[in-house]
Each structure stands twice: as structure tokens, then as C-alpha cells.
Design a protein around this motif. Structure first.
Motif, PDB file in Angstrom:
ATOM      1  N   THR A 169       0.320 -79.169  53.888  1.00 55.86           N
ATOM      2  CA  THR A 169       0.681 -78.965  52.614  1.00 55.86           C
ATOM      3  C   THR A 169      -0.681 -79.497  51.687  1.00 55.86           C
ATOM      4  OG1 THR A 169       1.827 -80.734  52.102  1.00 55.86           O
ATOM      5  CG2 THR A 169       3.100 -79.046  53.138  1.00 55.86           C
ATOM      6  N   ALA A 170      -1.351 -80.247  52.376  1.00 56.45           N
ATOM      7  CA  ALA A 170      -2.617 -80.627  51.295  1.00 56.45           C
ATOM      8  C   ALA A 170      -3.678 -79.384  51.003  1.00 56.45           C
ATOM      9  CB  ALA A 170      -3.549 -81.768  52.033  1.00 56.45           C
ATOM     10  N   THR A 171      -3.476 -78.387  51.849  1.00 55.09           N
ATOM     11  CA  THR A 171      -4.273 -77.087  51.704  1.00 55.09           C
ATOM     12  C   THR A 171      -3.829 -76.106  50.782  1.00 55.09           C
ATOM     13  OG1 THR A 171      -3.315 -75.718  53.661  1.00 55.09           O
ATOM     14  CG2 THR A 171      -5.384 -77.306  53.988  1.00 55.09           C
ATOM     15  N   PHE A 172      -2.359 -76.551  50.362  1.00 56.92           N
ATOM     16  CA  PHE A 172      -1.721 -75.366  49.271  1.00 56.92           C
ATOM     17  C   PHE A 172      -2.288 -75.390  48.266  1.00 56.92           C
ATOM     18  CE2 PHE A 172       2.354 -75.321  52.002  1.00 56.92           C
ATOM     19  CZ  PHE A 172       1.867 -74.961  53.241  1.00 56.92           C
ATOM     20  N   SER A 173      -3.332 -74.446  47.698  1.00 57.54           N
ATOM     21  CA  SER A 173      -4.068 -74.536  46.489  1.00 57.54           C
ATOM     22  C   SER A 173      -3.530 -73.868  45.390  1.00 57.54           C
ATOM     23  CB  SER A 173      -5.417 -74.279  46.837  1.00 57.54           C
ATOM     24  OG  SER A 173      -5.787 -73.104  47.470  1.00 57.54           O
ATOM     25  N   PRO A 174      -2.867 -72.470  45.784  1.00 56.11           N
ATOM     26  CA  PRO A 174      -2.507 -71.571  44.736  1.00 56.11           C
ATOM     27  C   PRO A 174      -1.029 -72.199  44.518  1.00 56.11           C
ATOM     28  CG  PRO A 174      -3.016 -70.121  46.513  1.00 56.11           C
ATOM     29  CD  PRO A 174      -3.225 -71.502  46.782  1.00 56.11           C
ATOM     30  N   ASN A 175      -0.322 -72.123  43.175  1.00 58.94           N
ATOM     31  CA  ASN A 175       0.708 -72.498  42.622  1.00 58.94           C
ATOM     32  C   ASN A 175       1.965 -71.967  43.358  1.00 58.94           C
ATOM     33  OD1 ASN A 175      -0.397 -74.333  41.308  1.00 58.94           O
ATOM     34  ND2 ASN A 175      -0.493 -73.092  39.211  1.00 58.94           N
ATOM     35  N   VAL A 176       1.888 -70.675  43.976  1.00 57.28           N
ATOM     36  CA  VAL A 176       2.869 -69.935  44.437  1.00 57.28           C
ATOM     37  C   VAL A 176       2.391 -69.133  45.807  1.00 57.28           C
ATOM     38  CG1 VAL A 176       4.398 -68.090  44.135  1.00 57.28           C
ATOM     39  CG2 VAL A 176       4.134 -69.365  42.294  1.00 57.28           C
ATOM     40  N   LEU A 177       3.038 -69.561  46.699  1.00 52.23           N
ATOM     41  CA  LEU A 177       2.613 -68.955  48.328  1.00 52.23           C
ATOM     42  C   LEU A 177       4.114 -68.193  48.617  1.00 52.23           C
ATOM     43  CD1 LEU A 177       0.792 -71.971  49.895  1.00 52.23           C
ATOM     44  CD2 LEU A 177      -0.405 -69.918  49.111  1.00 52.23           C
ATOM     45  N   LYS A 178       3.638 -67.438  49.846  1.00 49.48           N
ATOM     46  CA  LYS A 178       4.911 -66.635  50.327  1.00 49.48           C
ATOM     47  C   LYS A 178       4.773 -67.172  51.759  1.00 49.48           C
ATOM     48  CE  LYS A 178       4.933 -63.560  46.996  1.00 49.48           C
ATOM     49  NZ  LYS A 178       6.279 -63.475  46.167  1.00 49.48           N
ATOM     50  N   TYR A 179       6.294 -67.114  52.348  1.00 50.72           N
ATOM     51  CA  TYR A 179       6.395 -67.320  53.597  1.00 50.72           C
ATOM     52  C   TYR A 179       7.610 -66.311  54.244  1.00 50.72           C
ATOM     53  CZ  TYR A 179      11.301 -69.379  52.899  1.00 50.72           C
ATOM     54  OH  TYR A 179      12.629 -69.304  52.655  1.00 50.72           O
ATOM     55  N   ASP A 180       7.867 -66.243  55.636  1.00 41.08           N
ATOM     56  CA  ASP A 180       8.852 -65.526  56.076  1.00 41.08           C
ATOM     57  C   ASP A 180       9.104 -66.267  57.475  1.00 41.08           C
ATOM     58  OD1 ASP A 180       6.728 -64.513  57.736  1.00 41.08           O
ATOM     59  OD2 ASP A 180       6.647 -62.655  56.603  1.00 41.08           O
ATOM     60  N   VAL A 181      10.192 -65.769  57.959  1.00 41.54           N
ATOM     61  CA  VAL A 181      10.663 -66.046  59.324  1.00 41.54           C
ATOM     62  C   VAL A 181      11.055 -64.909  60.094  1.00 41.54           C
ATOM     63  CG1 VAL A 181      12.443 -67.675  60.497  1.00 41.54           C
ATOM     64  CG2 VAL A 181      11.597 -68.364  58.219  1.00 41.54           C
ATOM     65  N   LEU A 182      10.574 -65.005  61.184  1.00 41.22           N
ATOM     66  CA  LEU A 182      10.663 -63.819  62.174  1.00 41.22           C
ATOM     67  C   LEU A 182      11.370 -64.248  63.519  1.00 41.22           C
ATOM     68  CD1 LEU A 182       9.594 -60.896  62.941  1.00 41.22           C
ATOM     69  CD2 LEU A 182       7.462 -62.052  63.808  1.00 41.22           C
ATOM     70  N   LEU A 183      12.422 -63.457  63.757  1.00 35.54           N
ATOM     71  CA  LEU A 183      13.199 -63.915  65.128  1.00 35.54           C
ATOM     72  C   LEU A 183      12.689 -62.747  66.033  1.00 35.54           C
ATOM     73  CD1 LEU A 183      14.810 -65.773  63.200  1.00 35.54           C
ATOM     74  CD2 LEU A 183      16.628 -65.217  64.835  1.00 35.54           C
ATOM     75  N   THR A 184      12.406 -63.134  67.432  1.00 40.78           N
ATOM     76  CA  THR A 184      11.976 -62.157  68.271  1.00 40.78           C
ATOM     77  C   THR A 184      13.100 -62.369  69.530  1.00 40.78           C
ATOM     78  OG1 THR A 184       9.665 -62.275  67.870  1.00 40.78           O
ATOM     79  CG2 THR A 184      10.348 -61.159  69.900  1.00 40.78           C
ATOM     80  N   ASN A 185      13.758 -61.401  69.790  1.00 38.54           N
ATOM     81  CA  ASN A 185      15.012 -61.684  71.007  1.00 38.54           C
ATOM     82  C   ASN A 185      14.353 -61.383  72.218  1.00 38.54           C
ATOM     83  OD1 ASN A 185      14.802 -58.817  71.513  1.00 38.54           O
ATOM     84  ND2 ASN A 185      16.606 -58.553  70.468  1.00 38.54           N
ATOM     85  N   GLY A 186      15.004 -61.396  73.270  1.00 39.25           N
ATOM     86  CA  GLY A 186      14.488 -61.566  74.668  1.00 39.25           C
ATOM     87  C   GLY A 186      13.864 -60.255  75.057  1.00 39.25           C
ATOM     88  N   SER A 187      14.251 -59.014  74.509  1.00 37.92           N
ATOM     89  CA  SER A 187      13.677 -57.948  74.836  1.00 37.92           C
ATOM     90  C   SER A 187      12.516 -57.698  73.890  1.00 37.92           C
ATOM     91  CB  SER A 187      14.821 -56.707  74.320  1.00 37.92           C
ATOM     92  OG  SER A 187      16.072 -56.948  75.247  1.00 37.92           O
TER      93      SER A 187
END
Length: 113
Positions: A76-94
Motif C-alpha cells: 500500500t506504500a506504493t499506492f500513489s493515485p488517490n483512486v485505484l481499481k480492483y477486482d476479484v476473479l474466480l476460476t472453477n476447476g474446469s
């Protein structure tokens, strides 16, 4: 079948550890059994040209769809813009990949060092 990811915005203090617990549920509010699934989450700037971090994923209880995702103070020390984006990806067994969560990370300056 594609899903529409949920949105969750969060505030993260720069230079601090940050973690959240996620519980994945289906449309009938039943927990998704994550046995055989892989969960990934990343932090990017808005134009997706710079990746800031990969969340660490801890599978708290796969059967009940529970994982913890976390960032370290070093990341988090490298987070320089005031707003960043994230997402969470799930991959199933197939190999089916679906985004379940996305949002903004509002970066707040921590002052105590």
C-alpha cells in the motif's frame, strides 16, 4: 453463464496492512463451495497500464465460500493515485473464469510513520 460482478468500494490507508473477508454466495443467497476454485485479486490504476499489487488470498473456509484477501503495508506504500481499481476473479476447476467483485480503492494518506 456470465455474472455481473458486485461492486464494493473501500478506503485503504497508505503504508498500512489491509484485509477484508469475502463470502461468495449465489443468486439464492447460498454459499458457493469454493473447493476446486482459484481466487485472484489485483489492484490497478484506472487505465489498467500499471498494476500496483496482487492481493494475498487465504482460503478461510472453502465449503462456505469464505476467503480473506489482504495487502501488506509495503504494497500500500506504493499506492500513489488517490483512486485505484480492483477486482476479484474466480476460476472453477474446469477453467471457467468469472469476475465476482470489483470496485474502487480510495487511498487515504496515513500520517503516523
Amino acid at each position: 453463464m456470465a455474472i455481473s460482478p458486485a461492486t464494493y468500494n473501500m478506503t485503504v490507508q497508505r503504508r498500512s496492512d489491509h484485509s477484508i473477508q469475502l463470502v461468495f454466495k449465489d443468486s439464492s443467497n447460498a454459499a458457493i463451495n469454493l473447493t476446486g476454485f482459484t481466487v485472484e485479486a489485483q489492484v490497478w490504476e484506472d487505465t489498467r497500464t500499471t498494476k500496483y499489487a496482487d492481493f494475498t488470498v487465504a482460503y478461510t473456509n472453502r465449503a462456505s465460500g469464505t476467503v480473506d484477501i489482504s495487502l501488506t503495508d509495503t504494497q500500500t506504500a506504493t499506492f500513489s493515485p488517490n483512486v485505484l481499481k480492483y477486482d476479484v476473479l474466480l476460476t472453477n476447476g474446469s477453467g471457467l473464469k468469472e469476475y465476482y467483485l470489483e470496485g474502487n480503492i480510495f487511498v487515504s494518506e496515513g500520517y503516523t510513520a
